[in-house]
Design a protein around this motif. Sequence first.
Motif, PDB file in Angstrom:
ATOM      1  N   ARG A  19       1.205  -1.565   8.622  1.00 32.54           N
ATOM      2  CA  ARG A  19       1.020  -2.011   7.176  1.00 32.54           C
ATOM      3  C   ARG A  19       0.745  -3.342   7.150  1.00 32.54           C
ATOM      4  O   ARG A  19       1.187  -4.096   7.783  1.00 32.54           O
ATOM      5  CB  ARG A  19       2.295  -1.640   6.543  1.00 32.54           C
ATOM      6  CG  ARG A  19       2.377  -0.325   6.086  1.00 32.54           C
ATOM      7  CD  ARG A  19       2.618   0.109   4.740  1.00 32.54           C
ATOM      8  NE  ARG A  19       2.414   1.361   4.254  1.00 32.54           N
ATOM      9  CZ  ARG A  19       3.294   2.266   3.673  1.00 32.54           C
ATOM     10  NH1 ARG A  19       4.424   1.682   3.714  1.00 32.54           N
ATOM     11  NH2 ARG A  19       3.063   3.247   3.312  1.00 32.54           N
ATOM     12  N   PRO A  53       0.934  -1.005   0.106  1.00 30.59           N
ATOM     13  CA  PRO A  53       0.109   0.134  -0.048  1.00 30.59           C
ATOM     14  C   PRO A  53       1.056   1.138   0.047  1.00 30.59           C
ATOM     15  O   PRO A  53       1.772   1.235   0.615  1.00 30.59           O
ATOM     16  CB  PRO A  53      -0.811  -0.085   1.302  1.00 30.59           C
ATOM     17  CG  PRO A  53       0.072  -1.079   2.265  1.00 30.59           C
ATOM     18  CD  PRO A  53       0.774  -2.016   1.405  1.00 30.59           C
ATOM     19  N   SER A  54       0.658   2.424  -0.702  1.00 30.20           N
ATOM     20  CA  SER A  54       1.360   3.195  -0.919  1.00 30.20           C
ATOM     21  C   SER A  54       0.546   4.589  -0.693  1.00 30.20           C
ATOM     22  O   SER A  54       1.032   5.605  -1.185  1.00 30.20           O
ATOM     23  CB  SER A  54       2.038   3.539  -2.237  1.00 30.20           C
ATOM     24  OG  SER A  54       3.338   4.083  -2.070  1.00 30.20           O
ATOM     25  N   GLY A  55      -0.534   4.368   0.228  1.00 29.93           N
ATOM     26  CA  GLY A  55      -1.399   5.576   0.509  1.00 29.93           C
ATOM     27  C   GLY A  55      -0.478   6.513   1.719  1.00 29.93           C
ATOM     28  O   GLY A  55       0.553   6.469   1.803  1.00 29.93           O
ATOM     29  N   PRO A  56      -1.376   7.016   2.241  1.00 32.49           N
ATOM     30  CA  PRO A  56      -0.854   7.982   3.701  1.00 32.49           C
ATOM     31  C   PRO A  56      -0.242   6.921   4.681  1.00 32.49           C
ATOM     32  O   PRO A  56      -0.735   5.880   4.709  1.00 32.49           O
ATOM     33  CB  PRO A  56      -2.164   8.381   3.944  1.00 32.49           C
ATOM     34  CG  PRO A  56      -3.129   8.439   3.251  1.00 32.49           C
ATOM     35  CD  PRO A  56      -2.823   7.143   2.142  1.00 32.49           C
ATOM     36  N   ALA A  57       0.862   7.468   4.990  1.00 33.44           N
ATOM     37  CA  ALA A  57       1.712   6.309   5.879  1.00 33.44           C
ATOM     38  C   ALA A  57       0.710   6.102   7.271  1.00 33.44           C
ATOM     39  O   ALA A  57       0.211   7.226   7.588  1.00 33.44           O
ATOM     40  CB  ALA A  57       2.883   7.276   6.304  1.00 33.44           C
ATOM     41  N   GLY A  58       0.837   4.963   7.579  1.00 36.60           N
ATOM     42  CA  GLY A  58       0.111   4.534   9.034  1.00 36.60           C
ATOM     43  C   GLY A  58       1.233   3.750   9.718  1.00 36.60           C
ATOM     44  O   GLY A  58       1.987   3.266   9.255  1.00 36.60           O
ATOM     45  N   PRO A  59       0.907   3.549  10.916  1.00 37.56           N
ATOM     46  CA  PRO A  59       1.641   2.968  11.725  1.00 37.56           C
ATOM     47  C   PRO A  59       1.787   1.542  11.584  1.00 37.56           C
ATOM     48  O   PRO A  59       2.656   0.611  11.707  1.00 37.56           O
ATOM     49  CB  PRO A  59       1.210   3.376  13.118  1.00 37.56           C
ATOM     50  CG  PRO A  59      -0.266   3.583  13.136  1.00 37.56           C
ATOM     51  CD  PRO A  59      -0.451   4.033  11.651  1.00 37.56           C
ATOM     52  N   HIS A  61      13.985  -2.299  10.099  1.00 32.08           N
ATOM     53  CA  HIS A  61      13.476  -1.961   8.730  1.00 32.08           C
ATOM     54  C   HIS A  61      14.703  -1.871   7.735  1.00 32.08           C
ATOM     55  O   HIS A  61      14.376  -2.136   6.722  1.00 32.08           O
ATOM     56  CB  HIS A  61      12.565  -0.859   8.751  1.00 32.08           C
ATOM     57  CG  HIS A  61      11.682  -0.972   7.731  1.00 32.08           C
ATOM     58  ND1 HIS A  61      10.769  -1.751   7.787  1.00 32.08           N
ATOM     59  CD2 HIS A  61      11.376  -0.146   6.644  1.00 32.08           C
ATOM     60  CE1 HIS A  61       9.936  -1.641   6.380  1.00 32.08           C
ATOM     61  NE2 HIS A  61      10.309  -0.635   5.883  1.00 32.08           N
TER      62      HIS A  61
END
Lengths: 180, 280
Positions: free
Chosen positions: A135, A127-133, A155
């Motif tokens: 994934r 997913p490359s949408g808004p960054a969320g904590p 990471h």
Amino acid sequence: MTSPAPESTARPRPVDAESLRAWLVAATVVDPEIPVLTIEDLGVLRSVSVTSSGVDVALTPTYSGCPALDAMRDDVHGALTAVGYTNVTVRLVLSPAWTTDWMSEEGKLKLIEYGIAAPTGHSAARPSGPAGPVRLQLAVKCPRCNSLNTRELAHFGSTSCKSLYECKDCLEPFDYFKVL
Amino acid sequence: MSVETDDSMHDDGHGHVQVDVTLLPDELIASAAVASADVAEYALWLGDDSLVLAQRLGSWISRAPELEEDVALGNIALDLIGHARSLLHYAGTASGQSEDDLAYWRDEPEWRSLQIVEQPNGDFAHTIARQFIVSHFLFELYTRLRDSTDATLAAVADKAAKEVDYHRDHSVQWVLRLSLGTDESRRRMLVGFSDMWPYVDEMFRDEPLLDRLEGVAVRPSSLREAFERAIAPVFAEAELEEPRGFIASGGGRRGIHSEHLGLLLADMQVLTRAHPGAKW
């Protein structure tokens, strides 16, 4: 060497015999940081063409800052000149951008044997949408004991292309080749 | 020539029309295109941002709070150096200079980087605040620059967007961890953001050059809304408010810098200038 499996998403080999010959020479070059993988396994070898004026090779960097790339470029040049090719040009191609989807199935198996977990899933699935904590991440399989009970420790791992994991069953740390 | 070929490799395992891979229409060579003066100036802006930030991040190696973070910040810096090399190489094609000429032989007023990237590392929270702001900005920028009519810029952006996406993730994790951690970590995160925030505004200002690069460059002002949209949920989750306070006057794109850039450049350039032409 055997042909990649049909489901392989590695880069297609050239069709004309002369270029294929040169491709097979270039394809003997390995990634100096992961010496079990050839640049063909990685999908770094993009194209090879032999013309009357010489040999033209295109490589795609895995990551923009990959320090192994200079070594691979020199090694391709060396491998081709060693078998008698002259006027060898090795170009770097940035677009389309390299993706782990180009890694051959054979390459993934070699990685696992070497103790590095291979990329799971396809880069399109990232997913490359808004960054969320959190994934969605498919479970990464431990290359030693095959357990899916693993967790990411860091990471960013020993090289740009890898992250660091640990297996909660066999308790060993291992590198994971990140999906890109 | 004694190259052995295996006959089975002539078989087409895909069973469909072959594409001549050497003639892909979307193929772009990283080193052949020559930039116009305006495009070179724009490439220099972006290249300088990445190089200065990489130099800052590299200073953390061996000093980060944990070993994994040494590795993470080092890897992020390495990605940024990769972007800077492509961009500065391209910028140099207009004037016949190499990426190294541009990196090592320009003085402070000739640098075009945004003022935020030269801000000192401060404590770890300062670095994370700067990283959070810049990686969100770069992600929006490169995502749009993929559509540039300039093939070289589009190719660099295509590669960089994927990498910066990981940088963005990394900074988000740390903002949450520090903000929701201890009283002390939260206090430092707040100070980090309030010290870095004055330099946010400059990132979104359109310089006159943009008027001459329609379709080639991305208007910074057009990125602000997406930037705000991306950071808002993180701030909400971290229980932080967007800092308010003074706005720095900026001017990095015109060579106006804070006192910090000169020191950074001195450190970065001293070896090359002491031994011109030296090779490893």
